[in-house]
Enzyme design. Structure first.
Site, PDB file in Angstrom:
ATOM      1  CG  HIS A 142      -1.834   1.133   1.338  1.00 19.57           C
ATOM      2  ND1 HIS A 142      -3.154   1.077   0.952  1.00 19.57           N
ATOM      3  CD2 HIS A 142      -1.652   2.401   1.793  1.00 19.57           C
ATOM      4  CE1 HIS A 142      -3.737   2.238   1.159  1.00 19.57           C
ATOM      5  NE2 HIS A 142      -2.834   3.073   1.670  1.00 19.57           N
ATOM      6  CD  GLU A 143       1.495   3.481   3.615  1.00 18.43           C
ATOM      7  OE1 GLU A 143       1.678   4.568   3.008  1.00 18.43           O
ATOM      8  OE2 GLU A 143       0.452   3.224   4.244  1.00 18.43           O
ATOM      9  CG  HIS A 193       0.393   6.327  -0.694  1.00 15.30           C
ATOM     10  ND1 HIS A 193      -0.575   7.129  -1.249  1.00 15.30           N
ATOM     11  CD2 HIS A 193      -0.229   5.631   0.297  1.00 15.30           C
ATOM     12  CE1 HIS A 193      -1.730   6.933  -0.638  1.00 15.30           C
ATOM     13  NE2 HIS A 193      -1.550   6.026   0.305  1.00 15.30           N
ATOM     14  CD  GLU A 238      -5.564   5.488   0.132  1.00 19.84           C
ATOM     15  OE1 GLU A 238      -5.609   4.354   0.668  1.00 19.84           O
ATOM     16  OE2 GLU A 238      -4.710   6.345   0.440  1.00 19.84           O
TER      17      GLU A 238
END
Length: 499
Positions: free
Chosen positions: A262-263, A266, A292
């Site tokens: 997830h990170e 980003h 996001e």
């Protein structure tokens, strides 16, 4: 000044603002990773001081004159957009009194430090007065912009330029109507095998695997690093310093894996912004929702796909030969896509996740609108979870205290971006698939270059050159629509659960 001198002075000022922002990000990163408990009060003062210094520079009258002078220059479209974004930020910053900015920053630091201690102790009462102050500051902040009749309109526009709370409400209503019956149908079907995820998986190996996959995705560890924290995040400390954090537990290695992926999503966005835009008003992600979308795309549409596990299951089985000795690739794929009602947003599956976000967004609307008092928030949380997910948390730890957002910044304008990101993730991925046939084949071979390259060209490199709506239309050929997202969810989970 000549045109060249005016523009050079502006670039120097933007560089200074960027550097001050990076220093602030460094203080925040350290507070969430390595700061000793005893340093919390001093760190809050430091962050407040730095926020005041940056605000003073962001609202400097000389800077305002430079912006005025630049308005008369003959600028190309990219430079004109830089100036427009800078002007928007300057005008917004000048509305906020310096003392308000410093007080807000110090309060955020103190509130975060209190939350770190109060959450594991289930001490909601300790945080009530702090959150009341947070709400007061949030309402004050919105009040400096009276053109927004609804405070939530201000916060939504601040994070997703051009969007209104009414538009968010409409998207959420469409999603709720589609997702509730789908969740009911899926959770009524037999659950997949999950027992093997409860075995012990060495944390160091979990972290190494996450970093290996992150590097395959395209995350450049020469311009970043990963560390552990309670609530994972990505942060930019400098033009070429984009860091991520993750969390891990002995049982269930997928928690660390998907937190990392997830990170990484980003970070890929931030690392992919065009070099000539760095340290300018255009040198970052265009909106919370678009940002996001990238974390959710790499975490879910890629990382939870059948193709991903076809390519990566062997890597995990080699790393955990005893724990996964009796586990098949298909069982792993089904386990990471289990659907079950849960209390924790960050642990939620793709189907129920948006119900967690909608719950928080609606509570924020009530708080900002004055129909809900902070002292009643914990019980309102329980009632909302019972209504939306059919669950009640046994304590406040897994209830109102679970998310850091309200205790480290403000109330309003953050949570809706998570669901807007889910919607956009499927829309961007569908466009990438149309331009690059057989992406699933690439992913199954552990090759992510075509997908990363398309996203870098169409989403990352422009930074904030276009508005969020313009970026979405340029990349996908249409405005934001929930249709690809709902089609993706229905197709995937119908196949998985035999609906």
């Amino acid at each position: 000044m000549t045109q060249h001198e005016t523009w050079a002075a502006l670039r120097a000022h933007w560089q200074e603002l960027s550097d001050l922002g990076g220093i602030g990000a460094l203080l925040g990163w350290d507070q969430s990773t390595y700061l000793p408990r005893g340093g919390a009060a001093g760190r809050a003062r430091q962050r407040a001081l730095l926020s005041g210094v940056r605000h003073a520079r962001a609202t400097d009258v000389g800077y305002g004159r430079l912006l005025d002078q630049a308005g008369a220059l003959d600028l190309g479209p990219t430079e004109a957009r830089m100036l427009a974004v800078a002007r928007r930020e300057f005008e917004r910053a000048t509305r906020l009194p310096g003392e308000f900015v410093r007080a807000s920053a110090q309060h955020a630091g103190e509130s975060y430090a209190a939350w770190v201690e109060a959450r594991p102790a289930n001490d909601w009462a300790r945080l009530v007065p702090l959150l009341e102050r947070t709400l007061d500051l949030s309402v004050q902040r919105a009040g400096f912009f009276p053109e927004f009749a609804d405070p939530m309109d201000f916060f939504v526009d601040a994070s997703d330029e051009g969007m209104t709370a009414g538009q968010v409400d409409a998207v959420f209503a469409e999603l709720r109507a589609a997702l509730v019956p789908l969740v009911d149908a899926v959770t009524a079907a037999p659950a997949p095998r999950m027992d093997f995820l409860a075995r012990e998986y060495p944390i160091a190996t979990q972290l190494r695997l996450g970093e290996e996959v992150g590097a395959l995705y395209g995350y450049d560890f020469a311009r970043g690093r990963q560390d552990l924290t309670a609530h994972p995040f990505m942060t930019r400390l400098g033009a070429r310093d984009v860091r991520i954090t993750t969390r891990a537990q002995l049982a269930d290695p997928t928690d660390a894996l998907y937190s990392t992926l997830h990170e990484v999503g980003h970070a890929l966005y931030e690392q992919g912004v065009a070099e000539d835009l760095l340290d300018t008003p255009l040198g970052g992600g265009v909106s919370a929702g678009v940002h996001e979308s990238q974390s959710r795309l790499w975490e879910n549409l890629v990382g939870r796909s059948r193709a991903f596990w076809a390519g990566q299951f062997g890597r995990f089985r080699d790393a955990f030969p005893e724990q996964l000795a009796d586990v098949s690739e298909e069982e792993m794929f089904r386990a990471v896509n289990v659907v079950r009602r849960s209390l924790i947003r960050t642990d939620a599956d793709e189907l129920t996740y948006n119900l967690h976000v909608i719950t928080r967004y609606e509570l924020e609307r009530q708080l900002l609108g004055g129909s809900l008092a902070v002292r009643d928030l914990a019980e309102a949380w329980h009632a909302a979870y019972e209504a939306n997910l059919g669950l009640r948390a046994p304590s406040h730890v897994d209830g109102v205290l679970q998310d850091v957002h309200w205790f480290s910044g403000g109330i309003g304008g953050v949570f809706q971006g998570y669901t807007l990101g889910n919607v956009l993730s499927a829309q961007f991925y569908a466009a990438a698939q149309a331009a690059n046939p057989d992406l699933d084949g690439d992913i199954a071979r552990g090759e992510f270059g075509r997908l990363h390259g398309w996203l870098r060209e169409n989403v990352y490199a422009p930074g904030r050159t276009f508005t969020p709506n313009e970026l979405v239309e340029r990349a996908t050929g249409q405005g934001m629509t929930a249709a690809p997202y709902l089609a993706y969810l229905r197709g995937k989970y119908a196949e998985l659960y035999g609906l």
